[in-house]
Design an enzyme around this catalytic site. Structure first.
Site, short mmCIF file in Angstrom:
data_model
loop_
_atom_site.label_atom_id
_atom_site.label_comp_id
_atom_site.label_asym_id
_atom_site.label_seq_id
_atom_site.Cartn_x
_atom_site.Cartn_y
_atom_site.Cartn_z
N HIS A 203 0.86 -1.19 0.00
CA HIS A 203 0.00 0.00 0.00
C HIS A 203 0.90 1.24 0.00
O HIS A 203 2.03 1.20 0.50
CB HIS A 203 -0.88 0.02 1.24
CG HIS A 203 -1.95 -1.02 1.24
ND1 HIS A 203 -3.04 -0.95 2.10
CD2 HIS A 203 -2.12 -2.15 0.52
CE1 HIS A 203 -3.81 -2.00 1.89
NE2 HIS A 203 -3.27 -2.75 0.94
N GLU B 55 0.94 3.84 1.81
CA GLU B 55 1.41 4.25 3.13
C GLU B 55 2.57 3.40 3.63
O GLU B 55 3.55 3.91 4.18
CB GLU B 55 0.27 4.19 4.16
CG GLU B 55 -0.91 5.07 3.83
CD GLU B 55 -2.01 4.36 3.03
OE1 GLU B 55 -3.17 4.77 3.18
OE2 GLU B 55 -1.70 3.41 2.26
N CYS C 152 -6.09 1.97 5.82
CA CYS C 152 -6.70 0.74 6.33
C CYS C 152 -6.07 0.41 7.69
O CYS C 152 -5.13 1.07 8.13
CB CYS C 152 -6.49 -0.41 5.34
SG CYS C 152 -4.78 -0.96 5.21
N CYS D 272 -2.27 -0.26 7.50
CA CYS D 272 -1.49 0.96 7.33
C CYS D 272 -1.52 1.82 8.60
O CYS D 272 -0.52 2.44 8.96
CB CYS D 272 -1.99 1.74 6.13
SG CYS D 272 -1.63 0.90 4.57
#
EC number: 3.5.4.33
Length: 143
Positions: free
Chosen positions: A46, A48, A76, A79
């Site tokens: 992801h 992040e 999420c 993250c």
């Protein structure tokens, strides 16, 4: 946030879900990234997580104390945990993620008693631009 949106746009051109992130320290961009889960065949890639990894590498530290993270979408839970473990000072994000968010929706990771560090959280930055990009990406996928 505009740089995070640029990273999200680049992710979309690679066929990734358009999410971008930037880490800033003392007014300087330390790292920037967009989603790369498909490209890297890595469900943890992801934006992040990638931007935290890059910033830690550049600063040669596992902690990003004094750093701020900008993300185009509410992180999420995975993250949010990475943000907490990295000791990010402030989180700024654009659009809320009602289904998959882990900050102000869903698990609300930073509010859990097991969370050892919670950053200051600010939402709604360029929210409309982030939402439009995500909705358009998924609209085109459904055609």
């Amino acid at each position: 946030m505009s740089i995070a949106l640029t990273e999200a746009h680049c992710a979309a051109t690679r066929g990734e879900v358009p999410i971008g992130a930037v880490v800033v320290k003392d007014g300087q961009i330390i790292a920037r990234a967009g989603n790369r889960t498909r490209e890297l065949n890595d469900p943890t890639a992801h934006a992040e997580v990638l931007v935290i990894r890059e910033a830690c590498h550049k600063l040669d530290d596992e902690r990003l104390t004094g750093c701020d993270l900008y993300a185009t979408l509410e992180p999420c839970t995975m993250c949010a945990a990475a943000i907490s473990f990295a000791r990010i000072r402030r989180l700024y994000y654009g659009a809320q993620d009602i289904k998959g968010g882990g900050v102000e929706n869903g698990a609300r990771f930073f509010a859990q008693p097991t969370c050892h560090h919670a950053p200051e959280v600010y939402s709604g930055f360029q929210e409309q631009q982030a939402e439009i990009m995500l909705k358009e990406f998924f609209r085109l996928k459904r055609l």
